[in-house]
Write an enzyme that holds these catalytic residues in place. Structure first.
Site, PDB file in Angstrom:
ATOM      1  N   ASP A  51     -49.284 -14.226  -0.994  1.00 15.90           N
ATOM      2  CA  ASP A  51     -49.365 -15.397  -1.871  1.00 15.90           C
ATOM      3  C   ASP A  51     -49.610 -14.998  -3.320  1.00 15.90           C
ATOM      4  O   ASP A  51     -49.240 -15.726  -4.249  1.00 15.90           O
ATOM      5  CB  ASP A  51     -50.495 -16.329  -1.408  1.00 15.90           C
ATOM      6  CG  ASP A  51     -50.186 -16.989  -0.072  1.00 15.90           C
ATOM      7  OD1 ASP A  51     -48.983 -17.051   0.284  1.00 15.90           O
ATOM      8  OD2 ASP A  51     -51.130 -17.424   0.613  1.00 15.90           O
ATOM      9  N   GLU A  52     -50.233 -13.833  -3.512  1.00 14.50           N
ATOM     10  CA  GLU A  52     -50.566 -13.371  -4.858  1.00 14.50           C
ATOM     11  C   GLU A  52     -49.634 -12.232  -5.316  1.00 14.50           C
ATOM     12  O   GLU A  52     -49.999 -11.415  -6.151  1.00 14.50           O
ATOM     13  CB  GLU A  52     -52.030 -12.940  -4.895  1.00 14.50           C
ATOM     14  CG  GLU A  52     -52.972 -14.102  -4.602  1.00 14.50           C
ATOM     15  CD  GLU A  52     -54.446 -13.699  -4.605  1.00 14.50           C
ATOM     16  OE1 GLU A  52     -54.730 -12.489  -4.799  1.00 14.50           O
ATOM     17  OE2 GLU A  52     -55.304 -14.580  -4.404  1.00 14.50           O
ATOM     18  N   CYS A  53     -48.432 -12.207  -4.712  1.00 16.48           N
ATOM     19  CA  CYS A  53     -47.342 -11.297  -5.113  1.00 16.48           C
ATOM     20  C   CYS A  53     -47.586  -9.823  -4.779  1.00 16.48           C
ATOM     21  O   CYS A  53     -46.892  -8.955  -5.303  1.00 16.48           O
ATOM     22  CB  CYS A  53     -47.049 -11.428  -6.613  1.00 16.48           C
ATOM     23  SG  CYS A  53     -46.487 -13.068  -7.079  1.00 16.48           S
ATOM     24  N   ARG A  79     -51.783  -4.162  -2.525  1.00 13.67           N
ATOM     25  CA  ARG A  79     -53.231  -3.956  -2.442  1.00 13.67           C
ATOM     26  C   ARG A  79     -53.520  -3.390  -1.049  1.00 13.67           C
ATOM     27  O   ARG A  79     -52.830  -3.730  -0.081  1.00 13.67           O
ATOM     28  CB  ARG A  79     -53.993  -5.266  -2.664  1.00 13.67           C
ATOM     29  CG  ARG A  79     -53.835  -6.278  -1.562  1.00 13.67           C
ATOM     30  CD  ARG A  79     -54.596  -7.569  -1.835  1.00 13.67           C
ATOM     31  NE  ARG A  79     -54.010  -8.308  -2.945  1.00 13.67           N
ATOM     32  CZ  ARG A  79     -54.434  -9.518  -3.309  1.00 13.67           C
ATOM     33  NH1 ARG A  79     -55.420 -10.106  -2.654  1.00 13.67           N
ATOM     34  NH2 ARG A  79     -53.864 -10.139  -4.330  1.00 13.67           N
TER      35      ARG A  79
END
Length: 460
Positions: free
Chosen positions: A398-400, A354
């Protein structure tokens, strides 16, 4: 019968398959293998078989069970004898097809019972019995002379210490430079202002009696702004810190391209083709534009020899290869170094990367202000502005979305700010490990703990 030759026939040691042409100086090798008298070589050489030209490197592991294993496999079919690539053979060309494997089958005889004639014949088979650890490039049909032969110990040493496998063109280029200047191959390109460094020091024997810590090997000729993906192999004598290195997106992959950088100027990596021959040719083309009359003749002479050798080897000299074009399509974000980041990314589920909380321009502004901060208050203000970026990258991990933290770390390195080394290390090490790129994590950790702006970056 000649006395020396009679002694050779009675010698109980194994016949070296390379015969009188064997270049090995290792006492352990000569203790195990016997070699025919050189003056009898003409009578022992059979006609040389012709093989299909192939551009590939084969590394044979010298495990202790190789002789017993080879003897057991004598009765196996040719196709079976070439299958055991996991433990004894590592193919290092980027795309080896099944048909390529078929052309390199094992046809050697039992070395313990072979005659000098059989040993000489087996020299020409690139999948013959692995008695002597080598890297062999077979281009016999194109009459490349000499064939590329490198001791496997060098390959293992580079892999163990630098954590990467060097491609075939790396060894081909060493062979090319060795022809130019056998006595001091590292300075074969000195007349055009280039020097062979990094893993080339291993081939030159510079590490033969040197013991260093694992971290020290990882920073050998690692420039201040070099990302973990880059392995420097050439440097210039320019005060700008110009250097050239292989670039790979994953430590387990072969490099897709080479890049250059002026470490004293910025962190931008300029693409230099898909192999070292192309990179040097691009360098020479740029050097021509400088109009230096003292290097004009040297440039012409070297470039002619370089292009001729590349043509003989069938090397792609284009500035942008097909592999480089394919890589461009995989880039998820354009990092400060301009070469871009390639990481596993699931477009369908939008997982893997992201964008950072700040765009590149805003991030660069904060980093520049931080670098130029003269007071504690100014520095603290910059860090406060950057804190949301750090927090966002941590949440992404933390959210890959591991690519976000890697992008941040690489941007810090490329920018050159020196008060965020521990921050860059934290994000790079954790996210590389989560992507199973542990080798890059080790390189980043070693580099950020000992990051130097010097131009003399040798650990020797």
């Amino acid at each position: 019968m000649n006395g020396d030759y009679e002694k050779y026939l009675k010698d109980k040691r194994i016949s070296c398959k390379y015969g009188a042409k064997c270049y090995q100086q290792n006492p352990a090798h000569h203790e195990k293998y016997k070699h025919p008298p050189k003056r009898k070589l003409k009578n022992l050489q059979p006609s040389i078989k012709k093989f299909k030209a192939e551009n590939k490197v084969i590394v044979r592991n010298n495990d202790s069970d190789s002789d017993e294993e080879d003897s057991k496999n004598q009765t196996n079919s040719d196709s079976e004898s070439s299958v055991d690539t996991k433990n004894r053979t590592l193919r290092v060309n980027n795309d080896v097809s099944d048909s390529d494997s078929e052309t390199s089958k094992d046809t050697s005889d039992d070395a313990e019972e072979s005659s000098p004639e059989q040993s000489a014949q087996s020299t020409n088979n690139d999948e013959s019995k692995g008695d002597i650890p080598k890297i062999i490039s077979t281009n016999i049909a194109k009459k490349i002379n000499p064939s590329l032969e490198i001791d496997e110990e060098w390959v293992k040493f580079i892999k163990e210490k630098f954590l990467v496998t060097m491609p075939e063109d790396f060894y081909q280029f060493w062979n090319f430079c060795k022809k130019i200047k056998p006595a001091n191959t590292l300075e074969a390109l000195r007349e055009v202002g280039l020097y062979l460094i990094g893993p080339f020091d291993v081939l030159a024997g510079k590490f033969s009696s040197i013991k260093k810590s694992p971290d020290e090997y990882l920073i050998h000729w690692r420039y201040y702004r070099d990302p973990p993906e880059m392995q420097t192999v050439l440097r210039s004598d320019e005060p700008t810190g110009y250097h050239i290195g292989y670039f790979r997106d994953s430590p387990g992959d072969l490099p897709t391209l080479l890049v250059s950088n002026h470490s004293k100027k910025n962190g931008i990596l300029t693409q230099m083709g898909g192999n070292i021959f192309s990179a040097v040719n691009i360098f020479l083309e740029e050097l021509k534009k400088s109009g230096n009359p003292f290097k004009k003749m040297a440039i012409g002479t070297l470039q002619t020899a370089l292009l001729k050798q590349a043509d003989l080897l069938g090397i792609d000299m284009s500035k942008k290869t097909e592999e480089m074009i394919k890589r461009e399509k995989k880039i998820v974000t354009r990092t400060f170094n301009k070469v871009g980041l390639v990481i596993p990314y699931d477009k369908k589920n939008d997982v893997g990367y992201r964008p950072l909380a700040l765009d590149n321009k805003a991030l660069e502004t904060y980093l520049t202000k931080l670098q130029n901060a003269k007071t504690k208050e100014e520095k603290q203000a910059c860090l406060s502005g950057l804190q949301p970026v750090f927090t966002f990258a941590s949440i992404a991990a933390d959210e890959c979305d591991f690519g976000t933290g890697i992008e941040l770390g690489l941007n810090i390195i490329s920018h050159g700010v020196d008060c965020l080394n521990s921050t860059a290390e934290q994000f790079l090490v954790s996210n590389y490990k989560l992507l199973n790129r542990d080798e890059f994590a080790k390189i980043a950790e070693a580099h950020m703990k000992n990051r130097r702006k010097s131009l003399n970056l040798s650990i020797l």
